[in-house]
Design a protein around this motif. Structure first.
Motif, short mmCIF file in Angstrom:
data_model
loop_
_atom_site.label_atom_id
_atom_site.label_comp_id
_atom_site.label_asym_id
_atom_site.label_seq_id
_atom_site.Cartn_x
_atom_site.Cartn_y
_atom_site.Cartn_z
N MET A 111 1.60 -4.58 3.77
CA MET A 111 1.22 -3.64 2.26
C MET A 111 1.94 -3.88 1.06
N LEU A 112 3.35 -4.41 1.24
CA LEU A 112 3.98 -4.89 0.08
C LEU A 112 3.39 -5.90 -0.92
N SER A 113 2.99 -6.89 0.11
CA SER A 113 2.64 -8.02 -0.55
C SER A 113 1.07 -7.95 -1.02
N LYS A 114 0.44 -7.01 -0.42
CA LYS A 114 -0.99 -6.72 -0.88
C LYS A 114 -0.82 -5.96 -2.28
N ILE A 115 0.06 -5.03 -2.49
CA ILE A 115 0.46 -4.30 -3.68
C ILE A 115 0.74 -5.33 -4.64
N LYS A 116 1.88 -6.30 -4.40
CA LYS A 116 2.34 -7.15 -5.12
C LYS A 116 1.01 -8.04 -6.04
N LYS A 117 0.30 -8.47 -4.99
CA LYS A 117 -0.97 -9.52 -5.23
C LYS A 117 -1.90 -8.77 -6.15
N TYR A 118 -2.23 -7.63 -5.69
CA TYR A 118 -3.26 -6.95 -6.40
C TYR A 118 -2.63 -6.33 -7.86
N PHE A 119 -1.38 -6.17 -8.07
CA PHE A 119 -1.13 -5.69 -9.37
C PHE A 119 -0.29 -6.53 -9.95
N ASN A 120 -0.19 -7.75 -9.59
CA ASN A 120 0.48 -9.09 -10.12
C ASN A 120 1.74 -8.53 -10.52
N THR A 121 2.69 -7.89 -9.85
CA THR A 121 3.99 -7.93 -10.07
C THR A 121 5.13 -8.21 -9.06
N GLU A 122 6.20 -8.13 -9.27
CA GLU A 122 7.14 -8.31 -8.30
C GLU A 122 7.86 -7.09 -8.11
N ILE A 123 7.63 -5.97 -8.85
CA ILE A 123 8.65 -4.80 -8.75
C ILE A 123 7.76 -3.58 -7.93
N VAL A 124 7.75 -3.78 -6.88
CA VAL A 124 7.24 -2.40 -6.16
C VAL A 124 8.52 -2.12 -4.99
N LYS A 125 8.52 -0.69 -4.87
CA LYS A 125 9.11 -0.18 -4.00
C LYS A 125 8.23 0.82 -2.91
N ILE A 126 8.63 0.66 -1.89
CA ILE A 126 7.70 1.60 -0.90
C ILE A 126 9.02 2.54 0.02
N TYR A 127 8.83 3.72 -0.15
CA TYR A 127 9.81 4.48 0.59
C TYR A 127 8.95 5.11 1.80
N ASP A 128 9.43 5.02 2.97
CA ASP A 128 8.94 5.70 4.15
C ASP A 128 9.71 7.09 4.50
N ASN A 129 9.04 8.12 4.06
CA ASN A 129 9.61 9.42 3.96
C ASN A 129 9.12 10.14 5.55
N SER A 130 8.54 9.55 6.29
CA SER A 130 7.88 10.04 7.44
C SER A 130 8.97 10.77 8.22
N MET A 131 10.36 10.37 8.19
CA MET A 131 11.40 11.09 8.81
C MET A 131 11.59 12.60 8.59
N TYR A 132 11.29 12.73 7.39
CA TYR A 132 11.49 14.07 6.78
C TYR A 132 10.35 15.01 7.01
N HIS A 133 9.29 14.75 7.63
CA HIS A 133 8.07 15.32 7.80
C HIS A 133 7.75 15.63 9.13
N LYS A 134 7.13 16.86 9.53
CA LYS A 134 6.81 17.03 11.06
C LYS A 134 5.24 16.90 10.71
N ASN A 135 4.91 16.03 11.50
CA ASN A 135 3.47 15.69 11.72
C ASN A 135 3.23 15.21 13.14
N ASN A 136 2.05 15.50 13.77
CA ASN A 136 1.90 15.15 15.17
C ASN A 136 1.13 13.82 15.29
N ASN A 137 0.93 12.99 14.28
CA ASN A 137 0.26 11.78 14.35
C ASN A 137 1.17 10.67 13.87
#
Length: 94
Positions: free
Chosen positions: A1-27
């Motif tokens: 996903m990171l490379s896709k965003i970098k290419k789509y927006f023509n940038t090197e500054i992209v940060k992705i934070y996965d906050n899933s551990m802070y959320h209760k979901n059953n999927n």
């Protein structure tokens, strides 16, 4: 996903934070916070910037992303506001 965003927006500054551990979901879908710095956002409203991100990630949003927090900046905004990181979204309904 990171490379896709970098290419789509023509940038090197992209940060992705996965906050899933802070959320209760059953999927297995992810709770993400994304920061993108790109001149593709120049003279665009926040709504249109978010639409661009949703368009770029439409497949992932339909398949693997449960919740998405989006932070978008132009390079000028990024430098002017000295933004290093963004706060992670922690679900209050855990």
């Amino acid at each position: 996903m990171l490379s896709k965003i970098k290419k789509y927006f023509n940038t090197e500054i992209v940060k992705i934070y996965d906050n899933s551990m802070y959320h209760k979901n059953n999927n297995s879908k992810k709770h993400l916070t994304i920061l993108i710095v790109s001149n593709a956002f120049v003279q665009k409203s926040i709504l249109n910037r978010h639409r661009q991100v949703y368009q770029a990630l439409s497949k992932e949003i339909n398949n693997t992303i449960y919740a998405l927090s989006i932070h978008t900046y132009t390079f000028h905004e990024w430098k002017k506001n000295n933004i290093i990181n963004i706060k992670k979204n922690i679900c209050k309904f855990m």
